[in-house]
Design an enzyme around this catalytic site. Structure first.
Site, mmCIF file in Angstrom:
data_model
loop_
_atom_site.group_PDB
_atom_site.id
_atom_site.type_symbol
_atom_site.label_atom_id
_atom_site.label_comp_id
_atom_site.label_asym_id
_atom_site.label_seq_id
_atom_site.Cartn_x
_atom_site.Cartn_y
_atom_site.Cartn_z
ATOM 1 N N ASP A 41 31.196 42.156 39.483
ATOM 2 C CA ASP A 41 31.336 43.317 38.577
ATOM 3 C C ASP A 41 30.509 43.145 37.313
ATOM 4 O O ASP A 41 30.011 44.121 36.761
ATOM 5 C CB ASP A 41 32.812 43.605 38.243
ATOM 6 C CG ASP A 41 33.533 42.491 37.510
ATOM 7 O OD1 ASP A 41 33.079 41.321 37.577
ATOM 8 O OD2 ASP A 41 34.556 42.783 36.858
ATOM 9 N N SER A 72 57.257 39.228 23.309
ATOM 10 C CA SER A 72 56.942 38.898 24.695
ATOM 11 C C SER A 72 58.140 38.202 25.339
ATOM 12 O O SER A 72 58.526 37.112 24.919
ATOM 13 C CB SER A 72 55.717 37.977 24.744
ATOM 14 O OG SER A 72 55.675 37.330 26.001
ATOM 15 N N SER A 128 45.460 39.585 37.428
ATOM 16 C CA SER A 128 44.990 40.318 36.256
ATOM 17 C C SER A 128 46.069 40.692 35.246
ATOM 18 O O SER A 128 46.147 41.833 34.775
ATOM 19 C CB SER A 128 44.250 41.580 36.724
ATOM 20 O OG SER A 128 43.403 41.989 35.708
ATOM 21 N N GLU A 169 38.395 41.839 25.487
ATOM 22 C CA GLU A 169 38.246 40.531 26.160
ATOM 23 C C GLU A 169 36.908 39.896 25.781
ATOM 24 O O GLU A 169 36.838 38.714 25.469
ATOM 25 C CB GLU A 169 38.294 40.700 27.689
ATOM 26 C CG GLU A 169 39.662 41.024 28.217
ATOM 27 C CD GLU A 169 40.201 39.974 29.194
ATOM 28 O OE1 GLU A 169 40.000 38.770 28.987
ATOM 29 O OE2 GLU A 169 40.844 40.401 30.169
ATOM 30 N N ASP A 181 38.793 44.961 36.306
ATOM 31 C CA ASP A 181 40.259 44.924 36.175
ATOM 32 C C ASP A 181 40.816 46.097 35.367
ATOM 33 O O ASP A 181 41.712 46.802 35.843
ATOM 34 C CB ASP A 181 40.714 43.584 35.575
ATOM 35 C CG ASP A 181 40.298 42.408 36.456
ATOM 36 O OD1 ASP A 181 39.944 42.646 37.620
ATOM 37 O OD2 ASP A 181 40.333 41.265 35.977
HETATM 38 C C1 GLA Z 1 38.236 38.263 36.690
HETATM 39 C C2 GLA Z 1 37.459 39.180 35.757
HETATM 40 C C3 GLA Z 1 36.844 40.347 36.526
HETATM 41 C C4 GLA Z 1 36.046 39.853 37.739
HETATM 42 C C5 GLA Z 1 36.864 38.856 38.555
HETATM 43 C C6 GLA Z 1 36.042 38.225 39.646
HETATM 44 O O1 GLA Z 1 39.333 38.916 37.216
HETATM 45 O O2 GLA Z 1 38.312 39.691 34.746
HETATM 46 O O3 GLA Z 1 36.036 41.108 35.659
HETATM 47 O O4 GLA Z 1 34.813 39.329 37.348
HETATM 48 O O5 GLA Z 1 37.391 37.817 37.746
HETATM 49 O O6 GLA Z 1 35.630 39.189 40.549
#
Ligand code: GLA
Length: 393
Positions: A41, A72, A128, A169, A181
Site C-alpha cells: 500500500d 483506556s 490494525s 501515524e 488500514d
Molecule cells: C500495516 C500498515 C499498513 C500496511 C500493512 C502491510 O498494517 O499499517 O499500511 O502497510 O502493515 O500490508
C-alpha cells in the site's frame, strides 16, 4: 441469522464510574484482516482488506469544556489533554494517538472537549488496532467540531478522514504506514483498494461455504516498527534508482516490461528481492479479485500461499511463528491457503477453510502449534464487519 444487539451496560457503567455522568454516544471502529496485497500500500499497490467484527469501541459525551479526557480500559489509564497540550511531541505511549489526532485534526476550538471511555477486543497484533483507534477518534472529533455525525454514504469525506489518520501515524507517531488500514476501517466490508488513486471497489464476500480463520501466533510484533520503516526505506531506494519511472508511477504500478527490466538491472540482491515481492504481489491481488469473482477458491488459496512465501523469502517480514502456523494450517489438509496478515514480524495469520472443516482445522493447528512453540495460539473465525460509525445511546 439475526444479529444479537450489543450490550452497552458494561461500557456505560465504566464511563459513569470514571467520568461521573452518562455517555450520550458510542463509536465503533472495526479491526481488519487483509486477504491479500501485503506491504504494497505504501508504494501505490492494490490491496484487499476486510473489516471484522472485533473492534475498538468508545463511549463518549461532549462536556462543554475544552479539555479532552480519554480513559483506556485496556491500559487502565486516563489521559487528560488540554488544547494546548496537543502541540507537544509524541512520547511513545497510546495517548500519542489521541494527541496526534487532535493536533492534526485541528482541535483548537475552546469548549469542544469530550470525555471518552475506550475498550477493545483487538488485542492481537496485525488486526490494525491503532488505525481502528485513530478512525474512532477522527469520527468523534469531527462530531465535536461540526455537530455532525459522518454517515456511511459520505465516502469522499471518509477518505479524507482516512488520510488524516494516516498523517497522524506518519507525522506524529512516527510510523510510515500506508493508507490501507484507515481506508478499510472507515469504508468497511471487503474492498479492493488502489492505494495510488484511492479508488475502491466493493467485492463479493467469500462464499457462505467457506470462512477465514484468524490465527494469532501469540508472538508480539517486536520488530514491527523498525522492520517496517526499513522496508519503506528500501522501496524508496529502489524508486530513487529509477527516478524517471518513479516520477510517473509508484513502484507497485510499474508495468510488467519495466518491472522485468528493473529486476534485471538491480545489482543489490536484497533490493532485487524486495522489488520482486512488490511486482508479484500486485499481480497476485489482480488474480485474487478475479478468482473471488469466479468463486475459484482453490486458486485464491494458492495465491494466498504464494503471497506468504514471497513475504517470507523475498520481503522478509514473516517470522518463525508465522511461517510455522501457516505451514501447519496447510498441512492439516483442511485449508485452501494460509498467509500472514498485516505488517508481520509476529501477530496474526489467516487461513481460508471450508466451514464444515473449521473446527477440525482449528483443533489440528492448536495442537501442532502448541507442541512446536509451547504457545497457545488464539484462533477465531473472522466474521465480516461494517465500517466505523457512531450511534446515539
Ligand atoms: C500495516 C500498515 C499498513 C500496511 C500493512 C502491510 O498494517 O499499517 O499500511 O502497510 O502493515 O500490508
Amino acid at each position: 441469522m439475526t444479529e444479537r444487539p450489543i450490550d452497552h451496560s458494561e461500557g456505560i457503567t465504566q464511563f459513569r464510574s470514571v467520568f461521573g455522568a452518562d455517555p450520550t454516544h458510542v463509536a465503533h471502529a472495526p479491526g481488519r484482516i487483509n486477504l491479500i496485497g501485503e506491504h504494497i500500500d505504501y508504494c501505490g499497490g492494490l490491496v484487499m482488506p476486510m473489516t471484522i467484527k472485533q473492534e475498538t469501541r468508545g463511549y463518549y459525551r461532549f462536556t462543554g469544556r475544552s479539555e479532552v479526557r480519554v480513559f483506556s480500559g485496556r491500559f487502565n489509564q486516563l489521559n487528560v489533554i488540554n488544547p494546548l497540550d496537543v502541540m507537544s511531541l509524541a512520547s511513545g505511549v497510546w495517548g500519542d494517538y489521541v494527541r496526534g489526532l487532535l493536533r492534526i485534526g485541528t482541535h483548537r476550538q475552546l469548549g469542544r472537549g469530550f470525555d471518552l471511555w475506550l475498550t477493545s477486543d483487538l488485542s492481537s497484533g496485525g488486526l490494525s488496532s491503532s488505525a481502528s483507534l485513530l478512525a474512532l477518534l477522527a469520527l468523534v472529533n469531527h462530531h465535536g467540531l461540526s455537530d455532525q455525525i459522518v454517515d456511511d454514504s459520505n465516502a469522499s469525506f471518509r477518505l479524507t478522514l482516512a488520510l488524516l489518520c494516516q498523517q497522524v501515524e506518519n507525522n506524529f507517531v512516527g510510523v510510515p504506514s500506508g493508507v490501507m488500514d484507515p481506508v478499510s476501517i472507515l469504508m468497511g466490508g471487503l474492498i479492493k483498494l488502489d492505494c495510488q488513486t484511492l479508488k475502491f471497489e466493493r467485492l463479493r464476500s467469500i462464499p457462505e461455504t467457506h470462512c477465514l480463520v484468524v490465527m494469532d501466533t501469540g508472538v508480539p510484533r517486536t520488530l514491527a516498527a523498525s522492520g517496517y520503516a526499513e522496508r519503506v526505506a528500501e522501496i524508496e531506494q529502489i524508486e530513487a534508482l529509477n527516478p524517471a519511472i518513479a516520477n510517473r508511477q509508484p513502484l507497485a504500478q510499474w508495468d510488467a516490461q519495466t518491472a522485468d527490466l528493473v529486476l534485471e538491472n538491480l545489482d543489490d540482491r536484497t533490493l532485487k528481492a524486495r522489488a520482486r515481492h512488490i511486482f508479484t504481489e500486485q499481480t497476485r491481488v489482480e488474480k485474487s479479485a478475479l478468482a473471488l469473482a469466479d468463486r475459484d477458491l482453490v486458486q485464491l488459496g494458492h495465491l494466498m500461499n504464494e503471497s506468504h512465501r514471497s513475504l517470507s523469502e523475498d520481503y522478509q517480514v514473516s517470522c518463525d511463528a508465522l511461517d510455522h502456523i501457516t505451514q501447519i494450517s496447510r498441512d492439516s489438509g483442511y485449508a485452501l491457503g494460509a498467509r500472514m496478515t498485516g505488517a508481520g514480524f509476529g501477530g496474526c495469520a489467516i487461513a481460508l477453510v471450508p466451514k464444515v472443516d473449521a473446527d477440525r482445522h482449528n483443533a489440528a493447528v492448536e495442537e501442532a502449534y502448541q507442541l512446536h512453540s509451547r504457545l497457545k495460539p488464539a484462533l477465531l473465525v473472522a466474521e465480516p464487519g461494517g465500517s466505523a460509525h457512531i450511534v446515539a445511546i
